[in-house]
Enzyme design. Sequence first.
Site, PDB file in Angstrom:
ATOM      1  N   ASP A   1      -5.441 -16.897  16.470  1.00 34.59           N
ATOM      2  CA  ASP A   1      -3.979 -17.829  17.737  1.00 34.59           C
ATOM      3  C   ASP A   1      -5.350 -18.968  17.329  1.00 34.59           C
ATOM      4  O   ASP A   1      -6.154 -19.118  16.916  1.00 34.59           O
ATOM      5  CB  ASP A   1      -4.633 -17.487  18.993  1.00 34.59           C
TER       6      ASP A   1
ATOM      7  N   GLU B   1       7.017 -11.823  26.072  1.00 34.50           N
ATOM      8  CA  GLU B   1       5.406 -11.651  26.380  1.00 34.50           C
ATOM      9  C   GLU B   1       4.319 -12.216  26.936  1.00 34.50           C
ATOM     10  O   GLU B   1       4.162 -12.721  27.760  1.00 34.50           O
ATOM     11  CB  GLU B   1       4.787 -11.980  24.815  1.00 34.50           C
TER      12      GLU B   1
END
Lengths: 279, 406
Positions: free
Chosen positions: A61, A50
Amino acid sequence: MTARMDKRFAALKAEGRPALITYIMGGDPDFETSLGIMKALPDAGADLIELGMPFSDPMADGPAVQMAGQRALKDGQTLAKTLELASRFREGDTETPIVMMGYYNPIYVYGVERFLDDVIASGIDGLIVVDLPPEMDDELCIPALAKGVNFIRLATPTTDDKRLPAVLKNTSGFVYYVSMNGITGSALPDPSLIGGAVKRIKGHTALPVCVGFGVKTADHAKAIGAAADGVVVGSAIVSQIAGSLTKDGKAGPDTVAAVATLVRGLATGVRAARLVAAE
Amino acid sequence: MNETPKPNSFRSGPDEDGRFGIFGGRFVAETLMPLILVLQGEWEKAKNDPAFQKELADLGAHYIGRPSPLYFAERLTEHLGGAKIYFKREELNHTGSHKINNCIGQILLAKRMGKTRIIAETGAGQHGVASATVAARFGFPCVVYMGATDVQRQAPNVFRMKLLGAEVRPVTAGHGTLKDAMNEALRDWVTNVDDTYYLIGTAAGPHPYPEMVRDFQSVIGTEARAQLLEAEGRLPDVVIAAVGGGSNAIGIFHPFLDDDSVRIVGVEAGGRGLQGVEHCASITAGTPGVLHGNRTYLLQDGDGQILEGHSISAGLDYPGIGPEHSWLHSIGRAEYVPIMDDEALDAFQMLTRLEGIIPALEPSHALAEVIKRAPKMGKDEIILMNLSGRGDKDIFTVGKILGMEL
């Protein structure tokens, strides 16, 4: 583009073990080091990569990934450079699938059609865009699928059975199950709960189901891998990068090696996963 | 580009997906998507429920102090020598700004939904204070995210929030302003989905927030329209309001959108000038993008990274704007103009001396535009301005700039 990813999951299935999916932020801490890390990942045991697209306002995040994005942006990383990272990686590796992960705005500003053309040209196999739920499929998901680029969707504990079909409808490649309600890098929830959740999703789709958010150690990878088709590790890797930097935030002499060491450990965990499941 | 026909009404948006033209929408992580769908459903039910509307109206009258007065600013009008200037006095509301209108509405919704914890973001602290106030009134624990820079420059409001029992969490990411506070509030919400209600303070964010906040704030324009018809027997020629996220502005604009003769003017923070990055003029100097759940005009670089911006006024210090404003701009129904820090500061002082009203720095931007326009207009013309907040919170900032000892 879908072929490389499907082939990889089929091979892993034949091998009887889950995938290790490793997340790095493109351009963290700088372009060349990031490329070095990316190249080292498959040898260390990563099955898919990723590749994070840095964004100034990463709302889903936690601190580790936020700081990784800030480091990359500070060093001049852009979406164009992240695409370039992938194509440079592809020069030496035509097998390992790459999934780009990030937020929509940089893509929107780059231009959706131009972005998808460059994604294909760079050898990228799929996209995960955190802030594009199925309600927003016209933006990028449908155009991506039309061009043969996988669009991987996140399913979460709040995605109930009623909603799951809508979430899975235009998903391809694999399903990314977010193991908890929260931001990346939080504490790992009870693996036994995750097994149930994966089973629930598998009731609705034939796609591989990979689990992320909170996986930090080989033991975690082993426990989660026992119940899933893949294990995603992100915050632990970017934290490893952070820990290897010099005082002024530049790549240290061991930055690439430190990440490789961590990933080798995680790979051992993943490879032991099905032994646990078989017991 | 094809010419789009003029819509039958400018007041019918958004569509069912939360879009105003290409703006708005629901750009959120999957974890939040089921929550905002539930919120939308509950909001639809609540707004059509007479009991909810009655409770809202009662609290408006007896807790907020509605209707707020419409005030003819006689000395300012005389001084400028042009159009008649009327203020909608939202600064006289309980807690000192328009923010309470929205907070009362949303806390009733949170109660209805069985939520037990409130989170909010704040810039100037006015929305934080209003959120802490309604949380105290209804017995909810409340966490307010506030940029560390804003915690410094809005100290009186930080203290107020603490007195009201809220926990103020300073956010050090970025420049430590409203954008960063909103990121952090979204991270809290995504982590605490079961019990937490996110009380967004402006007409931005994912659908249904822009519509819902607008509807709660539209009481401003609805009252002002009736009050002005009563006072003057006619509608205003121009309606002016300051725009950060844009809730006070959409609140006063919306009831006038279908009145063709009424010009609508939103005032953005021009900061230290539009040449560099030290401003918050999202529409005047920004481009469309996606942030905080909606598509709208944003301050951003060529790579789609969001810029920090600057304004003397913490409440306008936001790199985006509510999506309905972006739409009103794109179809030409409203115009958006910048006002610089120093112009706002001059206006702040003028109003204080001429009318005995200390305005907040946010509506001081609107006032500066009034000061520019009024002298060029006829004495039979009327300007309506939203005086959205009082300036007590800003006296330390202003004192420092003017070199006064406090």
